[in-house]
Design an enzyme around this catalytic site. Structure first.
Site, PDB file in Angstrom:
ATOM      1  N   CYS A   2       0.854  -1.180   0.000  1.00 41.91           N
ATOM      2  CA  CYS A   2       0.000   0.000   0.000  1.00 41.91           C
ATOM      3  C   CYS A   2       0.888   1.226   0.000  1.00 41.91           C
ATOM      4  CB  CYS A   2      -0.925   0.007   1.218  1.00 41.91           C
ATOM      5  SG  CYS A   2      -2.077  -1.381   1.280  1.00 41.91           S
ATOM      6  N   GLY A  28      -1.029   0.570  -4.961  1.00 42.64           N
ATOM      7  CA  GLY A  28      -2.370   0.087  -4.653  1.00 42.64           C
ATOM      8  C   GLY A  28      -3.413   0.730  -5.527  1.00 42.64           C
ATOM      9  N   ASN A 101       0.738   0.451   5.793  1.00 42.76           N
ATOM     10  CA  ASN A 101       1.258  -0.407   4.724  1.00 42.76           C
ATOM     11  C   ASN A 101       1.970  -1.580   5.373  1.00 42.76           C
ATOM     12  OD1 ASN A 101       2.388  -1.511   2.355  1.00 42.76           O
ATOM     13  ND2 ASN A 101       4.191  -0.200   2.530  1.00 42.76           N
ATOM     14  N   GLY A 102       1.518  -2.790   5.088  1.00 41.36           N
ATOM     15  CA  GLY A 102       2.151  -3.969   5.657  1.00 41.36           C
ATOM     16  C   GLY A 102       1.132  -4.993   6.102  1.00 41.36           C
ATOM     17  N   TYR A 257      10.433  -5.136  -7.616  1.00 40.65           N
ATOM     18  CA  TYR A 257       9.157  -4.926  -8.299  1.00 40.65           C
ATOM     19  C   TYR A 257       8.319  -3.776  -7.777  1.00 40.65           C
ATOM     20  CZ  TYR A 257       4.403  -6.000  -9.965  1.00 40.65           C
ATOM     21  OH  TYR A 257       3.162  -5.924 -10.526  1.00 40.65           O
ATOM     22  N   THR A 303       8.480  -2.800 -15.145  1.00 39.17           N
ATOM     23  CA  THR A 303       9.463  -2.859 -14.066  1.00 39.17           C
ATOM     24  C   THR A 303      10.790  -3.462 -14.499  1.00 39.17           C
ATOM     25  OG1 THR A 303       7.507  -3.381 -12.753  1.00 39.17           O
ATOM     26  CG2 THR A 303       9.610  -3.335 -11.598  1.00 39.17           C
ATOM     27  N   ASP A 365      11.773 -10.396 -17.328  1.00 39.41           N
ATOM     28  CA  ASP A 365      10.754  -9.905 -16.408  1.00 39.41           C
ATOM     29  C   ASP A 365      11.384  -9.716 -15.041  1.00 39.41           C
ATOM     30  OD1 ASP A 365       8.324  -8.981 -15.585  1.00 39.41           O
ATOM     31  OD2 ASP A 365       7.219 -10.829 -15.946  1.00 39.41           O
ATOM     32  N   ASP A 366      10.721  -8.922 -14.182  1.00 40.88           N
ATOM     33  CA  ASP A 366      11.283  -8.677 -12.851  1.00 40.88           C
ATOM     34  C   ASP A 366      11.234  -9.925 -11.980  1.00 40.88           C
ATOM     35  OD1 ASP A 366       8.517  -8.521 -11.435  1.00 40.88           O
ATOM     36  OD2 ASP A 366       8.385  -7.025 -13.006  1.00 40.88           O
TER      37      ASP A 366
END
Length: 501
Positions: A2, A28, A101-102, A257, A303, A365-366
């Site tokens: 987030c 997000g 966030n978390g 990412y 990314t 790709d990442d």
């Protein structure tokens, strides 16, 4: 994953909060919210959707005040109910709002304590509301009519003693100030900065430094693990270490990412870290396949572009853009339900046939999570005429779920779980596959000017830094995160929202 922001300014902060959230929209896309404080009153707007959709002019005009916090969210446990959009609010003590966030790994225990001991009611399934109530309870324990900075830091210290997991938090105490704090392992990122105006100094807290940059704030620094910053309503800033035994273990997947490349995290340039990832990958390919026949390196937007560019440079082969991205389609691994995910890939990317026809193509790709996206992209490359399709992951094999705030699926949905590299290559349809080695990834991220010795690499090695994650816990999150549960949860949430509206 987030995004959080908090600003203490000298004039209305609604537009600055809005702008800060748009810069963090990549963190997000499920919901957004802003709350401001003016003359002891709170003004809140939050709902499902992108920032640009949630906030219309009429909403912005109501968000008055020189102090506020904001949040962009995607659901970790699968529910998309607007009831779980943040910030959350409790009226006692003082009136506190919080954005987070978390993910808390002991949320069930905390929810029980809140109800039985703290005598508080939690109205959603969000661990952010649990965290808010823990913080509010600990601040109320100080028993002060007017909280001091010592009271705020003491409350944060008690939060650290009770809460486990990864969390970066911004909370607003109505009429007093904004506090930001970081978990004792420093898993999730949080920074703070300042800018000078004619009226005085303004302060901002955010998940990533790029949010500060765009608004003209100067980065002061990242919060240390366990540290808190408190900014009073009149602009006094103070910081304090609030954890008794902090250990610095930031999430390495932020650099792979999650973060924007123009961010600086814990003193490390995300862009430079991704350049080094590409360099390390090239070295591995040259060791293992010195006679490779790669004609062109093509990134899977967006990314992986930085790593792919450096990979091509070190291999001495052409770098080309082979896919055009529709930027109005959301990130696929956020999407619930495998069917929606498969449909989205074709809507999101289209191949430029010119760059594939008759060539041996290295796609970069990442990371590879479920394998759904890369399998379809490899098929798209073949349909565009590629002779051979090789695949390169800037991250090691993702074999374990994330429990600290990233919606990595349950273990059985991870394509690399209990499989070899060769088996994964066959499943995704690649002629051969190269993963980044974990020690090379750690060196790429932690080997710059700022030395970071230990990271949270649990999705790669299964070692959870908080020490409280076992098979029982992983089995519980598997039940919560599998796609069937997500679809059911969203159906229920949609019915609830329809009823409420």
């Amino acid at each position: 994953m987030c995004g959080i922001v908090g600003i203490v300014g000298k004039s209305n902060v609604n537009q600055a909060l809005y702008d800060g959230l748009t810069v963090l929209q990549h963190r997000g896309q499920d919901a957004a919210g802003i709350v401001t404080s003016h003359d002891g009153r709170l003004f809140l707007r939050k709902d499902n959707g992108l920032v640009r959709d949630v906030f219309q002019q009429r909403h912005m005009q109501r968000l008055v005040g020189h102090m506020g916090i904001g949040h962009v969210r995607y659901p970790t446990a699968g529910s998309s109910s607007s009831a779980e959009a943040q910030p959350f609010y409790v009226n006692s003590p003082y009136g506190i709002t919080l954005a987070h966030n978390g993910n808390l790994t002991n949320v069930e225990q905390l929810a029980k304590e809140i109800y039985e001991s703290d005598l508080r009611h939690v109205n959603t399934n969000s661990d952010s509301e649990v965290l808010l109530n823990v913080f509010a309870h600990e601040l109320a324990q100080r028993g002060k009519l007017q909280p001091t900075e010592d009271d705020v830091f003491a409350a944060v210290s008690d939060v650290h003693k009770r809460c486990r997991g990864g969390y970066a938090v911004v909370a607003m105490i109505t009429g007093y100030g904004i506090v930001g704090f970081r978990d004792p392992n420093g898993i999730r990122p949080i920074v703070f900065g300042q800018r000078h105006t004619d009226e005085g100094v303004e302060y901002m807290i955010a998940s990533e430094s790029v949010s500060l940059d765009v608004l003209g704030f100067t980065l002061i620094r990242d919060l240390a693990p366990g540290e808190a910053v408190y900014i009073t309503e009149d602009g006094k800033l103070s910081t304090r270490q609030c954890a008794t035994n902090p250990h610095f273990s930031p999430c390495i997947f932020e650099h792979v990412y999650l973060a924007r490349p123009d961010s600086i995290m814990d003193g490390v340039s995300v862009y430079k870290a991704r350049l080094r990832m590409g360099e390390k990958l090239a070295e591995k390919i040259l060791r293992e396949r010195p006679d490779h026949d790669i004609d062109v390196v093509i990134p899977i937007p967006d990314t992986s572009r930085t790593s792919a560019l450096e990979l091509a440079n070190h291999l001495g082969v052409k770098f080309r853009e082979g896919f055009v991205k529709n930027r109005y389609i959301g990130r696929t691994f956020i999407m619930p339900g495998q069917a929606a995910r498969k449909k989205s890939v074709r809507q999101k990317l289209n191949a430029i046939e010119l760059e594939f026809r008759g060539k041996n193509v290295m796609l970069v790709d990442d990371s590879i999570v479920r394998g759904t996206t890369c399998k379809q992209i490899i098929q798209m490359a073949r349909e565009a005429g590629a002779k051979n399709v090789y695949f390169c992951s800037a991250a090691p094999a993702v074999r374990y779920p994330n429990v600290y705030g990233i919606d990595m699926p349950s273990a059985h949905e991870l394509i690399a779980h209990n499989r070899s590299t060769e088996e994964v290559a066959e499943l995704i349809g690649a002629d051969w596959l190269v993963y980044q080695d974990l020690h090379d990834l750690i060196e790429a991220v932690g080997g710059g000017k700022i030395k970071i010795e230990h990271f949270d690499c649990a999705v790669f090695d299964g070692k959870y830094v908080t020490g409280d994650v076992d098979e029982v816990y992983l089995n519980k999150i598997e039940q919560a995160r599998n796609d069937v549960s997500k679809v059911k949860s969203q159906a229920v949430s949609a019915i609830i929202d329809l009823y409420n509206n």
